[in-house]
Design a protein around this motif. Sequence first.
Motif, PDB file in Angstrom:
ATOM      1  N   GLN A 152       0.830  -1.201   0.000  1.00 59.54           N
ATOM      2  CA  GLN A 152       0.000   0.000   0.000  1.00 59.54           C
ATOM      3  C   GLN A 152       0.862   1.248   0.000  1.00 59.54           C
ATOM      4  O   GLN A 152       0.726   2.119   0.851  1.00 59.54           O
ATOM      5  CB  GLN A 152      -0.925  -0.011   1.218  1.00 59.54           C
ATOM      6  CG  GLN A 152      -1.839  -1.214   1.249  1.00 59.54           C
ATOM      7  CD  GLN A 152      -3.051  -1.000   2.144  1.00 59.54           C
ATOM      8  OE1 GLN A 152      -3.273   0.078   2.670  1.00 59.54           O
ATOM      9  NE2 GLN A 152      -3.848  -2.035   2.285  1.00 59.54           N
ATOM     10  N   HIS A 166      -6.700   2.990   1.924  1.00 62.09           N
ATOM     11  CA  HIS A 166      -7.911   2.171   2.012  1.00 62.09           C
ATOM     12  C   HIS A 166      -8.913   2.837   2.962  1.00 62.09           C
ATOM     13  O   HIS A 166      -8.519   3.614   3.847  1.00 62.09           O
ATOM     14  CB  HIS A 166      -7.611   0.737   2.449  1.00 62.09           C
ATOM     15  CG  HIS A 166      -6.771   0.629   3.697  1.00 62.09           C
ATOM     16  ND1 HIS A 166      -6.379  -0.575   4.218  1.00 62.09           N
ATOM     17  CD2 HIS A 166      -6.256   1.573   4.541  1.00 62.09           C
ATOM     18  CE1 HIS A 166      -5.666  -0.376   5.315  1.00 62.09           C
ATOM     19  NE2 HIS A 166      -5.579   0.905   5.521  1.00 62.09           N
ATOM     20  N   SER A 168     -10.364   1.348   5.174  1.00 58.08           N
ATOM     21  CA  SER A 168     -10.232   0.706   6.493  1.00 58.08           C
ATOM     22  C   SER A 168      -9.756   1.712   7.536  1.00 58.08           C
ATOM     23  O   SER A 168      -9.923   1.498   8.741  1.00 58.08           O
ATOM     24  CB  SER A 168      -9.221  -0.442   6.434  1.00 58.08           C
ATOM     25  OG  SER A 168      -9.540  -1.335   5.403  1.00 58.08           O
ATOM     26  N   ARG A 192      -3.319   4.971  -4.252  1.00 61.47           N
ATOM     27  CA  ARG A 192      -2.100   4.185  -4.072  1.00 61.47           C
ATOM     28  C   ARG A 192      -1.112   4.512  -5.180  1.00 61.47           C
ATOM     29  O   ARG A 192      -1.518   4.849  -6.300  1.00 61.47           O
ATOM     30  CB  ARG A 192      -2.403   2.687  -4.114  1.00 61.47           C
ATOM     31  CG  ARG A 192      -2.933   2.216  -2.799  1.00 61.47           C
ATOM     32  CD  ARG A 192      -3.097   0.743  -2.735  1.00 61.47           C
ATOM     33  NE  ARG A 192      -4.162   0.467  -1.788  1.00 61.47           N
ATOM     34  CZ  ARG A 192      -4.611  -0.724  -1.473  1.00 61.47           C
ATOM     35  NH1 ARG A 192      -4.087  -1.779  -2.038  1.00 61.47           N
ATOM     36  NH2 ARG A 192      -5.576  -0.873  -0.606  1.00 61.47           N
ATOM     37  N   GLN A 206     -13.480   2.458  -2.551  1.00 59.40           N
ATOM     38  CA  GLN A 206     -13.794   1.278  -1.754  1.00 59.40           C
ATOM     39  C   GLN A 206     -15.011   1.589  -0.897  1.00 59.40           C
ATOM     40  O   GLN A 206     -15.400   2.751  -0.740  1.00 59.40           O
ATOM     41  CB  GLN A 206     -12.645   0.955  -0.791  1.00 59.40           C
ATOM     42  CG  GLN A 206     -11.384   0.450  -1.442  1.00 59.40           C
ATOM     43  CD  GLN A 206     -10.354   0.013  -0.401  1.00 59.40           C
ATOM     44  OE1 GLN A 206     -10.368   0.473   0.740  1.00 59.40           O
ATOM     45  NE2 GLN A 206      -9.452  -0.866  -0.802  1.00 59.40           N
ATOM     46  N   GLU A 208     -15.682   0.394   2.847  1.00 57.08           N
ATOM     47  CA  GLU A 208     -15.351  -0.386   4.039  1.00 57.08           C
ATOM     48  C   GLU A 208     -16.616  -0.543   4.880  1.00 57.08           C
ATOM     49  O   GLU A 208     -17.529   0.276   4.793  1.00 57.08           O
ATOM     50  CB  GLU A 208     -14.301   0.394   4.838  1.00 57.08           C
ATOM     51  CG  GLU A 208     -13.806  -0.278   6.068  1.00 57.08           C
ATOM     52  CD  GLU A 208     -12.772  -1.360   5.769  1.00 57.08           C
ATOM     53  OE1 GLU A 208     -12.286  -1.414   4.625  1.00 57.08           O
ATOM     54  OE2 GLU A 208     -12.457  -2.126   6.692  1.00 57.08           O
ATOM     55  N   VAL A 249      -7.262  -8.302  10.498  1.00 56.18           N
ATOM     56  CA  VAL A 249      -8.327  -9.286  10.711  1.00 56.18           C
ATOM     57  C   VAL A 249      -7.719 -10.648  11.022  1.00 56.18           C
ATOM     58  O   VAL A 249      -6.624 -10.971  10.573  1.00 56.18           O
ATOM     59  CB  VAL A 249      -9.278  -9.410   9.485  1.00 56.18           C
ATOM     60  CG1 VAL A 249     -10.283  -8.287   9.466  1.00 56.18           C
ATOM     61  CG2 VAL A 249      -8.505  -9.481   8.190  1.00 56.18           C
ATOM     62  N   PRO A 279     -12.364  -8.374   0.282  1.00 55.74           N
ATOM     63  CA  PRO A 279     -11.542  -8.941   1.335  1.00 55.74           C
ATOM     64  C   PRO A 279     -12.225  -8.668   2.680  1.00 55.74           C
ATOM     65  O   PRO A 279     -12.857  -7.617   2.848  1.00 55.74           O
ATOM     66  CB  PRO A 279     -10.223  -8.179   1.212  1.00 55.74           C
ATOM     67  CG  PRO A 279     -10.489  -7.022   0.340  1.00 55.74           C
ATOM     68  CD  PRO A 279     -11.761  -7.224  -0.372  1.00 55.74           C
ATOM     69  N   CYS A 280     -12.126  -9.619   3.604  1.00 49.05           N
ATOM     70  CA  CYS A 280     -12.874  -9.457   4.846  1.00 49.05           C
ATOM     71  C   CYS A 280     -12.312 -10.351   5.943  1.00 49.05           C
ATOM     72  O   CYS A 280     -11.389 -11.133   5.695  1.00 49.05           O
ATOM     73  CB  CYS A 280     -14.343  -9.791   4.604  1.00 49.05           C
ATOM     74  SG  CYS A 280     -14.574 -11.398   3.787  1.00 49.05           S
ATOM     75  N   ALA A 302     -15.134  -7.171   9.593  1.00 47.15           N
ATOM     76  CA  ALA A 302     -14.900  -5.998   8.750  1.00 47.15           C
ATOM     77  C   ALA A 302     -14.746  -6.477   7.319  1.00 47.15           C
ATOM     78  O   ALA A 302     -14.374  -7.634   7.079  1.00 47.15           O
ATOM     79  CB  ALA A 302     -13.648  -5.258   9.190  1.00 47.15           C
ATOM     80  N   PHE A 303     -15.062  -5.608   6.382  1.00 47.63           N
ATOM     81  CA  PHE A 303     -14.933  -5.976   4.970  1.00 47.63           C
ATOM     82  C   PHE A 303     -14.622  -4.721   4.165  1.00 47.63           C
ATOM     83  O   PHE A 303     -14.965  -3.606   4.570  1.00 47.63           O
ATOM     84  CB  PHE A 303     -16.223  -6.632   4.444  1.00 47.63           C
ATOM     85  CG  PHE A 303     -17.446  -5.804   4.721  1.00 47.63           C
ATOM     86  CD1 PHE A 303     -18.145  -5.943   5.914  1.00 47.63           C
ATOM     87  CD2 PHE A 303     -17.893  -4.865   3.805  1.00 47.63           C
ATOM     88  CE1 PHE A 303     -19.264  -5.173   6.189  1.00 47.63           C
ATOM     89  CE2 PHE A 303     -19.011  -4.097   4.066  1.00 47.63           C
ATOM     90  CZ  PHE A 303     -19.695  -4.248   5.261  1.00 47.63           C
TER      91      PHE A 303
HETATM   92  N1  DAH Z   1      -8.192  -2.513   3.363  1.00 51.31           N
HETATM   93  C1  DAH Z   1      -7.819  -3.667   2.607  1.00 51.31           C
HETATM   94  C2  DAH Z   1      -7.178  -3.244   1.281  1.00 51.31           C
HETATM   95  O1  DAH Z   1      -7.498  -2.201   0.796  1.00 51.31           O
HETATM   96  C3  DAH Z   1      -9.010  -4.505   2.297  1.00 51.31           C
HETATM   97  C4  DAH Z   1      -9.608  -5.191   3.481  1.00 51.31           C
HETATM   98  C5  DAH Z   1      -9.179  -6.444   3.824  1.00 51.31           C
HETATM   99  C6  DAH Z   1     -10.578  -4.576   4.252  1.00 51.31           C
HETATM  100  C7  DAH Z   1      -9.733  -7.123   4.879  1.00 51.31           C
HETATM  101  C8  DAH Z   1     -11.126  -5.242   5.337  1.00 51.31           C
HETATM  102  C9  DAH Z   1     -10.695  -6.510   5.631  1.00 51.31           C
HETATM  103  O2  DAH Z   1     -12.056  -4.706   6.116  1.00 51.31           O
HETATM  104  O3  DAH Z   1     -11.272  -7.152   6.676  1.00 51.31           O
HETATM  105  O4  DAH Z   1      -6.373  -3.944   0.778  1.00 51.31           O
END
Ligand code: DAH
Length: 338
Positions: A152, A166, A168, A192, A206, A208, A249, A279-280, A302-303
Amino acid sequence: MEQIKAEFIQALAAATTLEALEQVRVDFLSRKGSITTFSKSADFSKMTPEEKRGFGQRLNELKNFATTSLEEAKTKLSASAPRQRKIALDLTAPGKGGRVGALHPITMAQLELEDVFQGMGFSVLYGPEVESEYFCFEALNIPHDHPARDMQDTFWLKNQLILRTHTSANQVRTLKRFGAPIRAIFPGRCFRYESIDPSHENTFYQCEGLVVDKDVSVANLIAVMRLILSQVFKREVKVRLRPGYFPFVEPGFELDLNCLLCGGKGCSTCGDGWIELIPCGLIHPEVLRHGGIDPKEYSGFAFGVGLTRLAMMKYGITDIRYLNKGDLRVNEQFATFF
Ligand code: DAH
């Protein structure tokens, strides 16, 4: 001479157009104008040299007065001339017709996702695009020298803040602010330092999301993801779940969508027929602690929905680069007008 001056002043006051002013000039100052004629009619033979000089002086003064007054009047009229111009207004002419704006495909996908999540009791929150290193990395269990940072790479500002990599980054911000229990999503733009190809951009979106409550499990996570996808795509879609590593996670998963552009055969957008879409995982206890939540009491999932990819799948856009181009020919194809 006084008589002529009075006549001139009167004529000048009556002249309200440039043409009328020109007429005044002709009437008084041209070769046959009254000032010139008057000067020619003077009988100099009866005057003393002093009288001659006096006459000449007063005549010059009158000429100068007439010339400058005319010039001034002309300047004033020219300045106000545009306002006097008549506006051609044809009330029967057809209107020009404004261009109706429309939403960008990513915005449409975002609004739809927000709608579906709101229907399930999630709040929709927005965080800053310019973020601190702490919320983007440290609070998510990615310390300074962690190799996950290599994936990242981002843009650093001079004040040590960064462009978030992200959404996140909103996790700990939100937990700190609202505590648990909570259900929320955070759609937004991310950045990025990325080499660009049909499925990678340096600027992308994204969404989140997180749920923190008592006894939250992987089964809850999978059920919510399934429901969301079937509602967004309005049909059954094929997904697969495989282990994935993300420092924030534990356990972590990659939820892949069977590519809707090639039907899973493999194309330049997906590669092998699958698109990494969500991804989660279950939120790492360390992340909960950063958010001021006791991991013994609460758990959560989380996802991170790849919103740009979701829009590409939903609207059949084969190259991510079309989306940031600002080319209306692309956008118009997906426009729903309001
Ligand atoms: N933030 C991560 C990314 O951008 C993606 C991600 C992965 C978010 C797992 C999540 C998670 O909430 O649980 O690569």
